[in-house]
Design an enzyme around this catalytic site. Sequence first.
Site, PDB file in Angstrom:
ATOM      1  N   TYR A 149       0.812  -1.211   0.000  1.00 13.01           N
ATOM      2  CA  TYR A 149       0.000   0.000   0.000  1.00 13.01           C
ATOM      3  C   TYR A 149       0.851   1.269   0.000  1.00 13.01           C
ATOM      4  O   TYR A 149       0.318   2.370   0.002  1.00 13.01           O
ATOM      5  CB  TYR A 149      -0.946   0.010   1.203  1.00 13.01           C
ATOM      6  CG  TYR A 149      -2.098  -0.940   1.043  1.00 13.01           C
ATOM      7  CD1 TYR A 149      -1.875  -2.306   0.993  1.00 13.01           C
ATOM      8  CD2 TYR A 149      -3.399  -0.485   0.916  1.00 13.01           C
ATOM      9  CE1 TYR A 149      -2.922  -3.200   0.841  1.00 13.01           C
ATOM     10  CE2 TYR A 149      -4.448  -1.369   0.761  1.00 13.01           C
ATOM     11  CZ  TYR A 149      -4.202  -2.719   0.729  1.00 13.01           C
ATOM     12  OH  TYR A 149      -5.243  -3.593   0.572  1.00 13.01           O
ATOM     13  N   ASP A 154      -1.687 -18.655   3.293  1.00 12.22           N
ATOM     14  CA  ASP A 154      -2.580 -19.539   2.520  1.00 12.22           C
ATOM     15  C   ASP A 154      -3.219 -20.586   3.437  1.00 12.22           C
ATOM     16  O   ASP A 154      -4.438 -20.801   3.408  1.00 12.22           O
ATOM     17  CB  ASP A 154      -1.868 -20.177   1.311  1.00 12.22           C
ATOM     18  CG  ASP A 154      -0.407 -20.490   1.554  1.00 12.22           C
ATOM     19  OD1 ASP A 154       0.123 -20.110   2.614  1.00 12.22           O
ATOM     20  OD2 ASP A 154       0.225 -21.120   0.691  1.00 12.22           O
ATOM     21  N   ASP A 185      -6.197  -6.752   4.831  1.00 14.47           N
ATOM     22  CA  ASP A 185      -7.326  -6.286   4.041  1.00 14.47           C
ATOM     23  C   ASP A 185      -8.132  -7.472   3.524  1.00 14.47           C
ATOM     24  O   ASP A 185      -9.357  -7.549   3.672  1.00 14.47           O
ATOM     25  CB  ASP A 185      -6.774  -5.449   2.867  1.00 14.47           C
ATOM     26  CG  ASP A 185      -7.863  -4.650   2.172  1.00 14.47           C
ATOM     27  OD1 ASP A 185      -8.992  -4.618   2.685  1.00 14.47           O
ATOM     28  OD2 ASP A 185      -7.564  -4.058   1.112  1.00 14.47           O
ATOM     29  N   LYS A 235       3.907 -14.708   4.921  1.00 16.66           N
ATOM     30  CA  LYS A 235       4.334 -15.608   3.846  1.00 16.66           C
ATOM     31  C   LYS A 235       5.867 -15.603   3.858  1.00 16.66           C
ATOM     32  O   LYS A 235       6.532 -15.366   2.834  1.00 16.66           O
ATOM     33  CB  LYS A 235       3.764 -15.110   2.506  1.00 16.66           C
ATOM     34  CG  LYS A 235       3.946 -16.041   1.335  1.00 16.66           C
ATOM     35  CD  LYS A 235       2.965 -17.191   1.327  1.00 16.66           C
ATOM     36  CE  LYS A 235       3.248 -18.118   0.157  1.00 16.66           C
ATOM     37  NZ  LYS A 235       2.477 -19.368   0.210  1.00 16.66           N
TER      38      LYS A 235
END
Length: 340
Positions: free
Chosen positions: A124, A204, A228, A171
């Site tokens: 962002y 995930d 988000d 991740k």
Amino acid sequence: MKHTITLIPGDGIGPEIVAATVRVIEATGVDIEWETQILGAQAHEKYGTTIPDQTIESIRKNKVALKGPQMTPVGKGFTSVNVGLRKNLDLYANVRPVKALPNVPCRYPELDLVIVRENTEDLYAGLEHVVVPGVVESIKIITEKASTRIAKYAFEYARDNGRKKVTAVHKANIMKLSDGLFLECFYNQAKLFPDIEADDKIIDNCCMQLVMRPEQFDVMVLENLYGDIVSDLCAGLIGGLGLAPGANIGELGAVFEAVHGSAPDIAGQGIANPTALMLSAIQMLNHIGERDAAAKLHDAILAVFADGTSITRDLGGTAKTNEFARAIEDKIKANSAATA
Ligand code: NAI
């Protein structure tokens, strides 16, 4: 005590849900003077900028704002004013409780978790450029400072709110440096909060676990983009976006808004569900120390859902936005009369 609060009606369904929310806040008897300000396309038309100085100054002065959703053009046009506002005021912690309400048809009626999303960096940062035609680079920024303060916020939130566990979502198996840093900062903070359990999940797997066994989560702390996406996923677990509130908290101020956007597909029809913004208003009332007013509003919302007679269309009912607001207002008045 009288409070002055900045009010930003927003775009699309914003003005409809903001009006409904102001109405029920006022029914609690809390003394608030609203200072209405604008952002985005409306502000650009009036002042030639999407984030006018007046709006920023008003929030800085009042330290609290209640905000409707703002439209952001897709793929072109001006950059997100939501992101701009959060950066401008350094509203670094986006706190999004995920809790089901009575009678709402949903997958997990018992679910009760809280998302703490880092709000100022990650992808962002908006650092994108064309390297050569056909190749675009978008830069993900993760800093030790922002990762440490959001992890600290999440642990403090857990401690202050009687929660037992904080889970970091990442991740770091692929983004070893950026998400690796986020995770390292998280575990460094965890050492300072031995009373709170700390664990982590790869994003995930986390999404699958949320759909299969969401009750294993308590407080979750995430980078901006994962936060988000996971927020909307979690809203889906408890009945949809109409029910998911949020607070953007920083040292300079706090802006309270629903997770959802401006819903242009239903704007202007008077059918939007204002519950998410009303729940955000409860966070706001608690934040400013108006705990009785917050409890009155919360009890009334629970009672209206328990009755099940004034439910908006997104949840299978027929009530319009203002009919739902009237039902809440009536409940607040009835509860106040009963305790007087
Ligand atoms: P959205 O959240 O506005 O709508 C997604 C779906 O949920 C739509 O079908 C909509 O009708 C429904 N929905 C959302 N809120 C609802 C409510 N209160 N009551 C009943 N139904 C509701 O997401 P979308 O369509 O992707 O985004 C629309 C605009 O909102 C975009 O310009 C986006 O950038 C902006 N946006 C702004 C946010 C903010 O101001 N904080 C947050 C998310 C999106």
